[in-house]
Design a protein around this motif. Structure first.
Motif, PDB file in Angstrom:
ATOM      1  N   SER A  70     -41.129 -76.575 -32.684  1.00 29.30           N
ATOM      2  CA  SER A  70     -41.444 -75.283 -33.285  1.00 29.30           C
ATOM      3  C   SER A  70     -40.342 -74.240 -33.183  1.00 29.30           C
ATOM      4  CB  SER A  70     -42.723 -74.720 -32.645  1.00 29.30           C
ATOM      5  OG  SER A  70     -43.118 -73.521 -33.277  1.00 29.30           O
ATOM      6  N   PHE A  71     -39.254 -74.456 -33.931  1.00 26.27           N
ATOM      7  CA  PHE A  71     -38.257 -73.392 -34.058  1.00 26.27           C
ATOM      8  C   PHE A  71     -38.867 -72.231 -34.855  1.00 26.27           C
ATOM      9  CE2 PHE A  71     -33.905 -75.556 -33.391  1.00 26.27           C
ATOM     10  CZ  PHE A  71     -34.433 -76.491 -32.520  1.00 26.27           C
ATOM     11  N   ALA A  72     -39.405 -72.516 -36.044  1.00 27.35           N
ATOM     12  CA  ALA A  72     -40.154 -71.550 -36.868  1.00 27.35           C
ATOM     13  C   ALA A  72     -39.392 -70.258 -37.138  1.00 27.35           C
ATOM     14  CB  ALA A  72     -41.506 -71.229 -36.205  1.00 27.35           C
ATOM     15  N   ASN A  73     -38.071 -70.332 -37.170  1.00 29.50           N
ATOM     16  CA  ASN A  73     -37.262 -69.113 -37.231  1.00 29.50           C
ATOM     17  C   ASN A  73     -35.841 -69.471 -37.659  1.00 29.50           C
ATOM     18  OD1 ASN A  73     -35.633 -66.878 -36.594  1.00 29.50           O
ATOM     19  ND2 ASN A  73     -36.777 -66.383 -34.732  1.00 29.50           N
ATOM     20  N   PRO A  74     -35.394 -69.059 -38.837  1.00 27.37           N
ATOM     21  CA  PRO A  74     -34.021 -69.375 -39.263  1.00 27.37           C
ATOM     22  C   PRO A  74     -32.956 -68.810 -38.342  1.00 27.37           C
ATOM     23  CG  PRO A  74     -35.340 -68.682 -41.144  1.00 27.37           C
ATOM     24  CD  PRO A  74     -36.168 -68.408 -39.920  1.00 27.37           C
ATOM     25  N   ALA A  75     -33.198 -67.629 -37.771  1.00 26.11           N
ATOM     26  CA  ALA A  75     -32.186 -67.017 -36.902  1.00 26.11           C
ATOM     27  C   ALA A  75     -31.990 -67.816 -35.621  1.00 26.11           C
ATOM     28  CB  ALA A  75     -32.579 -65.571 -36.573  1.00 26.11           C
ATOM     29  N   ILE A  76     -33.085 -68.235 -35.002  1.00 25.86           N
ATOM     30  CA  ILE A  76     -32.956 -69.019 -33.773  1.00 25.86           C
ATOM     31  C   ILE A  76     -32.421 -70.410 -34.085  1.00 25.86           C
ATOM     32  CG2 ILE A  76     -35.257 -70.055 -33.671  1.00 25.86           C
ATOM     33  CD1 ILE A  76     -33.479 -68.480 -30.684  1.00 25.86           C
ATOM     34  N   SER A  77     -32.699 -70.921 -35.288  1.00 24.80           N
ATOM     35  CA  SER A  77     -32.142 -72.220 -35.687  1.00 24.80           C
ATOM     36  C   SER A  77     -30.623 -72.146 -35.742  1.00 24.80           C
ATOM     37  CB  SER A  77     -32.700 -72.641 -37.058  1.00 24.80           C
ATOM     38  OG  SER A  77     -34.100 -72.754 -37.028  1.00 24.80           O
ATOM     39  N   VAL A  78     -30.093 -71.063 -36.284  1.00 26.00           N
ATOM     40  CA  VAL A  78     -28.639 -70.877 -36.317  1.00 26.00           C
ATOM     41  C   VAL A  78     -28.105 -70.646 -34.905  1.00 26.00           C
ATOM     42  CG1 VAL A  78     -26.781 -69.382 -37.139  1.00 26.00           C
ATOM     43  CG2 VAL A  78     -28.651 -70.002 -38.679  1.00 26.00           C
ATOM     44  N   GLY A  79     -28.779 -69.811 -34.129  1.00 24.66           N
ATOM     45  CA  GLY A  79     -28.305 -69.526 -32.778  1.00 24.66           C
ATOM     46  C   GLY A  79     -28.201 -70.761 -31.902  1.00 24.66           C
ATOM     47  N   ARG A  80     -29.147 -71.679 -32.037  1.00 25.17           N
ATOM     48  CA  ARG A  80     -29.169 -72.866 -31.177  1.00 25.17           C
ATOM     49  C   ARG A  80     -28.017 -73.823 -31.471  1.00 25.17           C
ATOM     50  NH1 ARG A  80     -35.166 -75.094 -29.752  1.00 25.17           N
ATOM     51  NH2 ARG A  80     -36.382 -73.181 -29.965  1.00 25.17           N
ATOM     52  N   ILE A  81     -27.349 -73.641 -32.593  1.00 26.81           N
ATOM     53  CA  ILE A  81     -26.160 -74.452 -32.881  1.00 26.81           C
ATOM     54  C   ILE A  81     -25.124 -74.303 -31.773  1.00 26.81           C
ATOM     55  CG2 ILE A  81     -24.126 -74.633 -34.390  1.00 26.81           C
ATOM     56  CD1 ILE A  81     -25.907 -73.869 -36.741  1.00 26.81           C
ATOM     57  N   PHE A  82     -25.052 -73.114 -31.178  1.00 26.99           N
ATOM     58  CA  PHE A  82     -23.931 -72.757 -30.318  1.00 26.99           C
ATOM     59  C   PHE A  82     -24.148 -73.089 -28.846  1.00 26.99           C
ATOM     60  CE2 PHE A  82     -23.668 -70.295 -34.173  1.00 26.99           C
ATOM     61  CZ  PHE A  82     -22.344 -70.437 -34.512  1.00 26.99           C
ATOM     62  N   SER A  83     -25.094 -73.978 -28.567  1.00 28.37           N
ATOM     63  CA  SER A  83     -25.309 -74.438 -27.190  1.00 28.37           C
ATOM     64  C   SER A  83     -25.662 -75.918 -27.220  1.00 28.37           C
ATOM     65  CB  SER A  83     -26.441 -73.638 -26.529  1.00 28.37           C
ATOM     66  OG  SER A  83     -26.598 -74.007 -25.180  1.00 28.37           O
ATOM     67  N   ASP A  84     -24.763 -76.757 -26.734  1.00 27.62           N
ATOM     68  CA  ASP A  84     -24.991 -78.198 -26.728  1.00 27.62           C
ATOM     69  C   ASP A  84     -25.800 -78.569 -25.492  1.00 27.62           C
ATOM     70  OD1 ASP A  84     -24.929 -80.838 -27.467  1.00 27.62           O
ATOM     71  OD2 ASP A  84     -22.919 -81.216 -26.706  1.00 27.62           O
TER      72      ASP A  84
ATOM     73  N   PHE B  87     -35.509 -55.625 -44.842  1.00 23.94           N
ATOM     74  CA  PHE B  87     -35.173 -57.042 -44.703  1.00 23.94           C
ATOM     75  C   PHE B  87     -33.663 -57.248 -44.661  1.00 23.94           C
ATOM     76  CE2 PHE B  87     -33.899 -61.026 -46.726  1.00 23.94           C
ATOM     77  CZ  PHE B  87     -34.476 -61.943 -45.855  1.00 23.94           C
ATOM     78  N   LEU B  88     -32.949 -56.587 -45.566  1.00 20.10           N
ATOM     79  CA  LEU B  88     -31.493 -56.745 -45.629  1.00 20.10           C
ATOM     80  C   LEU B  88     -30.796 -56.185 -44.396  1.00 20.10           C
ATOM     81  CD1 LEU B  88     -30.925 -55.894 -49.397  1.00 20.10           C
ATOM     82  CD2 LEU B  88     -30.826 -58.155 -48.316  1.00 20.10           C
ATOM     83  N   ALA B  89     -31.440 -55.247 -43.704  1.00 16.97           N
ATOM     84  CA  ALA B  89     -30.875 -54.720 -42.455  1.00 16.97           C
ATOM     85  C   ALA B  89     -31.254 -55.596 -41.264  1.00 16.97           C
ATOM     86  CB  ALA B  89     -31.359 -53.289 -42.227  1.00 16.97           C
ATOM     87  N   TYR B  90     -32.490 -56.075 -41.250  1.00 15.04           N
ATOM     88  CA  TYR B  90     -32.976 -56.850 -40.108  1.00 15.04           C
ATOM     89  C   TYR B  90     -32.363 -58.250 -40.027  1.00 15.04           C
ATOM     90  CZ  TYR B  90     -36.886 -53.846 -38.517  1.00 15.04           C
ATOM     91  OH  TYR B  90     -37.662 -52.844 -37.987  1.00 15.04           O
ATOM     92  N   ALA B  91     -32.318 -58.967 -41.151  1.00 14.49           N
ATOM     93  CA  ALA B  91     -31.948 -60.386 -41.110  1.00 14.49           C
ATOM     94  C   ALA B  91     -30.582 -60.634 -40.470  1.00 14.49           C
ATOM     95  CB  ALA B  91     -32.017 -60.992 -42.505  1.00 14.49           C
ATOM     96  N   PRO B  92     -29.523 -59.894 -40.850  1.00 10.48           N
ATOM     97  CA  PRO B  92     -28.235 -60.128 -40.190  1.00 10.48           C
ATOM     98  C   PRO B  92     -28.275 -59.807 -38.692  1.00 10.48           C
ATOM     99  CG  PRO B  92     -27.936 -58.894 -42.231  1.00 10.48           C
ATOM    100  CD  PRO B  92     -29.399 -58.904 -41.947  1.00 10.48           C
ATOM    101  N   ALA B  93     -29.023 -58.764 -38.324  1.00 11.99           N
ATOM    102  CA  ALA B  93     -29.135 -58.411 -36.902  1.00 11.99           C
ATOM    103  C   ALA B  93     -29.854 -59.507 -36.127  1.00 11.99           C
ATOM    104  CB  ALA B  93     -29.873 -57.081 -36.751  1.00 11.99           C
ATOM    105  N   GLN B  94     -30.857 -60.102 -36.726  1.00 13.26           N
ATOM    106  CA  GLN B  94     -31.598 -61.183 -36.070  1.00 13.26           C
ATOM    107  C   GLN B  94     -30.714 -62.409 -35.860  1.00 13.26           C
ATOM    108  OE1 GLN B  94     -34.587 -61.284 -39.059  1.00 13.26           O
ATOM    109  NE2 GLN B  94     -35.874 -59.721 -38.099  1.00 13.26           N
ATOM    110  N   VAL B  95     -29.947 -62.771 -36.874  1.00 14.10           N
ATOM    111  CA  VAL B  95     -29.059 -63.937 -36.745  1.00 14.10           C
ATOM    112  C   VAL B  95     -27.961 -63.657 -35.719  1.00 14.10           C
ATOM    113  CG1 VAL B  95     -27.398 -65.408 -37.944  1.00 14.10           C
ATOM    114  CG2 VAL B  95     -29.527 -64.745 -39.085  1.00 14.10           C
ATOM    115  N   ALA B  96     -27.325 -62.488 -35.819  1.00 13.67           N
ATOM    116  CA  ALA B  96     -26.268 -62.135 -34.867  1.00 13.67           C
ATOM    117  C   ALA B  96     -26.814 -62.082 -33.446  1.00 13.67           C
ATOM    118  CB  ALA B  96     -25.652 -60.791 -35.250  1.00 13.67           C
ATOM    119  N   GLY B  97     -28.028 -61.569 -33.287  1.00 19.14           N
ATOM    120  CA  GLY B  97     -28.632 -61.501 -31.965  1.00 19.14           C
ATOM    121  C   GLY B  97     -28.873 -62.871 -31.377  1.00 19.14           C
ATOM    122  N   CYS B  98     -29.368 -63.800 -32.196  1.00 15.44           N
ATOM    123  CA  CYS B  98     -29.632 -65.152 -31.690  1.00 15.44           C
ATOM    124  C   CYS B  98     -28.344 -65.894 -31.334  1.00 15.44           C
ATOM    125  CB  CYS B  98     -30.446 -65.942 -32.715  1.00 15.44           C
ATOM    126  SG  CYS B  98     -32.178 -65.448 -32.805  1.00 15.44           S
ATOM    127  N   VAL B  99     -27.304 -65.708 -32.125  1.00  6.42           N
ATOM    128  CA  VAL B  99     -26.012 -66.325 -31.784  1.00  6.42           C
ATOM    129  C   VAL B  99     -25.477 -65.748 -30.486  1.00  6.42           C
ATOM    130  CG1 VAL B  99     -23.610 -66.592 -32.513  1.00  6.42           C
ATOM    131  CG2 VAL B  99     -25.450 -66.879 -34.184  1.00  6.42           C
TER     132      VAL B  99
END
Length: 240
Positions: A176-190, A91-103
């Protein structure tokens, strides 16, 4: 020390980064395309965005599932840990990669459509209805995944997950975002699929609540014996 605590994670983490990046590019890129192709019909825009996301998610799970399990989502990995199928180390390895990937995927989507590489979304989504929608959307997603895994049908997860997310675009007010990583990633596109930074904390909180609900329901409906937990650890790497 179990073998899972020492297994190499470089390849799975890379797969999670790439899969999350492409997922965000599909979600945001198809939203931009829909906005441009159907500028006067929001319903059609949502249909185009949902169809592309469902199909893209199906393909991405098939590509990356054998390497990492194709989670692309911190709450999926968290549920996997709490249901006994994975480790906190993973989990500690995957979560940062998932967030960075979505951004990164958000930036890629912007560039694909000749927009500014980074544009902070102004779309406010923090309402009670959106919060409840994210609880339902996240719980449903995890129920799809782990009910299939615990009943020996993990091979059906790519189609089932894609179908559920495509449907949830329409039956939830949050799409249906249903995903914290994609929720963060979507910040960066207006753009059509974006979300304002101020709305993200509500989304992440309600997604975690949804995960808790799903874990409880899965444990109740599909109790796991020691032998089933061993099988879960083998099967979960084929599910999203």
């Amino acid at each position: 020390m179990s073998p899972r605590s020492t297994e190499p994670l470089a390849r799975p983490v890379l797969a999670e980064f790439l899969g999350s990046m492409l997922l965000a590019a599909v979600v945001i890129g198809s939203g931009i395309a829909a906005q441009r192709l159907s500028p006067d019909d929001v319903g059609l825009q949502l249909l185009e965005n949902a169809a592309a996301t469902a199909a893209g998610l199906y393909a991405l799970i098939l590509i990356f599932g054998p390497v990492s399990g194709a989670h692309f989502n911190p709450v999926v990995t968290l549920a996997d840990v709490l249901l006994g199928g994975s480790s906190w180390r993973r989990f500690l390895a995957y979560a940062p990669a998932q967030v960075a990937g979505c951004v990164t995927g958000a930036v890629v989507a912007n560039v694909l459509f000749s927009a500014d590489p980074v544009s902070i979304s102004t779309t406010e989504r923090a309402t009670f209805a959106h919060g409840v929608s994210e609880v339902v959307a996240t719980a449903g997603l995890l129920l799809v995944i782990f009910s299939l895994v615990r009943t020996g049908r993990a091979d059906r997860a790519p189609a089932a997950v894609g179908a559920y997310i495509g449907a949830a675009y329409f039956f939830t007010s949050s799409t249906s975002f249903a995903n914290p990583a994609i929720s963060v990633g979507r910040i960066f596109s207006d753009t059509f699929a974006g979300i304002a930074p101020s709305s993200v904390p509500l989304f992440v909180l309600t997604q975690l609540i949804g995960a808790g609900v799903a874990i409880g329901v899965v444990s109740l409906l599909y109790p796991s014996t020691d032998r089933q937990r061993d099988q879960l650890r083998a099967d979960v790497t084929t599910a999203a």
